[in-house]
Design an enzyme around this catalytic site. Structure first.
Site, PDB file in Angstrom:
ATOM      1  N   ASP A 274       0.823  -1.214   0.000  1.00 17.95           N
ATOM      2  CA  ASP A 274       0.000   0.000   0.000  1.00 17.95           C
ATOM      3  C   ASP A 274       0.865   1.275   0.000  1.00 17.95           C
ATOM      4  O   ASP A 274       1.669   1.487   0.920  1.00 17.95           O
ATOM      5  CB  ASP A 274      -0.894  -0.065   1.249  1.00 17.95           C
ATOM      6  CG  ASP A 274      -2.074   0.872   1.168  1.00 17.95           C
ATOM      7  OD1 ASP A 274      -2.073   1.771   0.307  1.00 17.95           O
ATOM      8  OD2 ASP A 274      -2.997   0.712   1.994  1.00 17.95           O
ATOM      9  N   GLU A 311      -2.309   1.313  -4.930  1.00 21.67           N
ATOM     10  CA  GLU A 311      -1.925   2.732  -5.077  1.00 21.67           C
ATOM     11  C   GLU A 311      -3.058   3.516  -5.720  1.00 21.67           C
ATOM     12  O   GLU A 311      -2.839   4.531  -6.319  1.00 21.67           O
ATOM     13  CB  GLU A 311      -0.557   2.878  -5.759  1.00 21.67           C
ATOM     14  CG  GLU A 311      -0.340   2.087  -7.033  1.00 21.67           C
ATOM     15  CD  GLU A 311      -0.853   2.815  -8.259  1.00 21.67           C
ATOM     16  OE1 GLU A 311      -2.081   2.967  -8.388  1.00 21.67           O
ATOM     17  OE2 GLU A 311      -0.006   3.199  -9.088  1.00 21.67           O
ATOM     18  N   GLY A 313      -4.894   3.451  -8.259  1.00 23.00           N
ATOM     19  CA  GLY A 313      -5.019   3.749  -9.685  1.00 23.00           C
ATOM     20  C   GLY A 313      -4.127   4.881 -10.172  1.00 23.00           C
ATOM     21  O   GLY A 313      -4.242   5.319 -11.317  1.00 23.00           O
ATOM     22  N   ASP A 334     -10.694   3.724  -1.676  1.00 18.03           N
ATOM     23  CA  ASP A 334     -11.302   2.677  -0.847  1.00 18.03           C
ATOM     24  C   ASP A 334     -12.811   2.578  -1.070  1.00 18.03           C
ATOM     25  O   ASP A 334     -13.510   3.592  -1.086  1.00 18.03           O
ATOM     26  CB  ASP A 334     -11.057   2.963   0.638  1.00 18.03           C
ATOM     27  CG  ASP A 334      -9.597   2.781   1.008  1.00 18.03           C
ATOM     28  OD1 ASP A 334      -8.767   2.604   0.094  1.00 18.03           O
ATOM     29  OD2 ASP A 334      -9.290   2.807   2.215  1.00 18.03           O
TER      30      ASP A 334
HETATM   31  C1  GLA Z   1      -5.693   1.937   2.624  1.00 16.98           C
HETATM   32  C2  GLA Z   1      -6.141   0.830   1.674  1.00 16.98           C
HETATM   33  C3  GLA Z   1      -7.190  -0.017   2.367  1.00 16.98           C
HETATM   34  C4  GLA Z   1      -6.606  -0.600   3.649  1.00 16.98           C
HETATM   35  C5  GLA Z   1      -6.091   0.513   4.547  1.00 16.98           C
HETATM   36  C6  GLA Z   1      -5.323  -0.029   5.733  1.00 16.98           C
HETATM   37  O1  GLA Z   1      -6.719   2.833   2.888  1.00 16.98           O
HETATM   38  O2  GLA Z   1      -6.629   1.360   0.474  1.00 16.98           O
HETATM   39  O3  GLA Z   1      -7.634  -1.056   1.514  1.00 16.98           O
HETATM   40  O4  GLA Z   1      -5.578  -1.501   3.315  1.00 16.98           O
HETATM   41  O5  GLA Z   1      -5.215   1.380   3.844  1.00 16.98           O
HETATM   42  O6  GLA Z   1      -4.773   0.974   6.525  1.00 16.98           O
END
Ligand code: GLA
Length: 510
Positions: A274, A311, A313, A334
């Site tokens: 991430d 990331e 997109g 998200d």
């Molecule tokens: C980001 C990701 C989520 C999750 C959180 C965890 O927001 O996009 O899918 O993994 O971090 O902190």
């Protein structure tokens, strides 16, 4: 006590009070944040790690009238900020990030800054002690580009369960074990859901050699992996290329090879990586080499590990994801357990369609089916769309206590087969009023076709065989949610679709 004594006493009291008041006033003036408005050094406390280490951010501000300038520092980055003050209210931008919205917005309240970071995270910053600062993290140059070979994994979109949507920071060893049991007893494992993925918040601190350890919630990651494997499942984990994960735990910056080796030694089969705090260290133009670094590190362990890039997109990841050894990549922000978020995420998939295929999948984020904030029709649409766009199917609900309806959605074999079709094509939509039709070519020469009713009322959906680009006439058509064969008459099939519902057919050609 005489009257004179009383008067003298009260004069003395007034004098003492005045002196004390002046003292307090002078002390406040000397403290950052008082008397000088917002100027000063401010410290905001972040997450406390397992060893008691508390993370912080320092905000250094100068004020000239209503103009603010300064710096924000936290582990791994330090950026200049600029902004304005209106009385006790302030807004600060990071000019180098060229964002439309302010990075920090807040107010001075009783000698503290009450701050909202990025419109999301609430922080309280207090005057920093003179010696309070952030440890320096050296900048690491990203590597030069080369092609990481395909690892041979994820020939169809990965399926499994991920902890984040439901548990966020509350995931622990015991919960993962019970989820492993439930994946087996619910029939999900046998339907293909084999990856059990631990998301953020498992991370502990690094030992003296720099090896990452799991935190108190995960006492023995190797033993947990052994347990998960003993159930015929695979274990996934989470990290990121920055100094910290999104939830503020240690991530892999500067420890990529070491972490990949640790993951392999634990028996990890899947890594979600991430971007998060890496955005503070690296400009977006460095996404590819930074992701390549972990792609190389995973491959050099010799263990087959699915590599999932997260990331959101950025920088058209679908175009270079495979070159860094990636098997799937998030294409959106998200997901939330609500209709508009789900539909918004899948619609953002449209430009990525040509790039999907075996070993390389676009990921509109994990499933929310069964989490309770959409209707059953909406969840059937969610599952149908994820299958049509050949998305990873990572359930995000409590699979230990699923309702029969949730089970029937996640376990519909025909819908799973559409998602897992070996041709690996991603459907694209055609819109007609409130009806949106998605057609996905399948390996057997047939297609899956889904019509979504985006409107507020039930409406008739018509599927014309001529729009399906079949190699011949319709041989067989099955409504996969109704679990019955249907007939095209006069080259078309029509049915009523509820608001936010779906008509999903699998059609084969003569
Ligand atoms: C980001 C990701 C989520 C999750 C959180 C965890 O927001 O996009 O899918 O993994 O971090 O902190």
């Amino acid at each position: 006590m005489t009257q004179e004594m009383r008067t003298r006493g009260s004069k003395l009291a007034t004098a003492i009070a005045g002196t004390a008041g002046l003292f307090v006033f002078l002390t406040l003036l000397a403290m950052p944040g008082y008397g000088q408005g917002l100027a000063g050094r401010w410290a905001a406390q972040g997450r406390t790690l397992d060893n008691g280490e508390q993370q912080k951010s320092i905000l250094e501000l100068k004020q000239d009238g209503n103009q603010l300038t300064g710096k924000v520092k936290t582990l791994g980055f330090s950026v200049e900020v600029k902004g304005t003050a209106t009385g006790n209210h302030f807004e600060l931008f990071v000019p180098e990030w060229e964002q439309q919205k302010p990075f920090l917005v807040g107010d001075l309240v009783d000698g503290e800054l009450h701050v909202v970071e990025n419109g999301r995270r609430n922080l309280i910053a207090k005057p920093a002690a003179a010696d309070e600062d952030i440890p320096e993290v050296p900048y690491i140059e990203p590597p030069s580009l080369h092609n990481v070979p395909y690892n041979g994994l994820a020939k169809t979109p990965p399926m499994g369960w991920n902890s984040w949507n439901l548990f966020a920071g509350r995931i622990d060893d015991q919960t993962v074990r019970t989820m492993a049991d439930a994946l087996v007893s619910s029939g999900m494992r046998d339907a293909g859901y084999i990856y059990l993925n631990i998301d953020d918040t498992w991370e502990g601190v690094r030992d003296a050699q720099g090896n990452i350890q799991s935190n108190h919630k995960f006492p023995d990651m190797k033993a947990l992996a052994d347990y998960v494997h003993s159930k015929g499942l695979k274990l996934g984990i989470y990290s990121g290329p920055g100094p910290r994960t999104c939830a503020g735990y240690p991530a892999s910056y500067g420890h990529e090879e070491q972490d990949a080796k640790t993951f392999a030694a634990w028996g990890i089969d899947y890594l979600k990586y991430d971007w998060c705090s890496a955005s503070r260290v690296y400009k977006n133009e460095y996404l590819q080499p930074v992701y390549q670094k972990m792609g190389d590190a995973l491959q050099s362990t010799g263990r087959p590990i699915v590599y999932s890039l997260c990331e959101y997109g950025l920088n058209s990841v679908e175009k270079w994801g495979p070159e860094v050894g990636g098997n799937l990549w998030r294409t959106t922000g998200d997901i939330r357990d609500e209709w508009s978020s789900m539909i918004g995420n899948v619609e953002k998939q449209v430009p990525t369609a040509p790039y999907a295929g075996p070993g390389r999948w676009n990921d509109p984020d994990m499933l929310e089916i069964g989490n309770g904030h959409m209707t059953d029709d909406e969840y059937r649409t969610h599952m149908s769309l994820w299958a049509l766009v050949a998305s990873p199917l990572l359930a995000g609900n409590d699979i230990r206590t699923m309702s029969p309806v949730t089970k029937s959605i996640l376990l519909n074999k025909d819908v799973i087969a559409i998602d897992q079709d070996p041709l690996g094509k991603q459907a694209s939509p055609v819109k007609n009023g409130d009806m949106e039709t998605w057609v996905k070519p399948l390996a057997d020469g047939g297609v899956a076709v889904g019509v979504i009713n985006l409107g507020p009322a039930a409406a008739q959906a018509t599927i014309n065989a001529s729009d399906l680009h079949l190699s011949g006439k319709v041989k067989k058509a099955k409504d996969v949610w109704a679990d019955k064969d249907v007939k095209f008459t006069g080259g078309a099939y029509a049915a009523t679709v509820p608001s936010h519902g779906v008509l999903l057919l699998r059609v084969s050609a003569k």
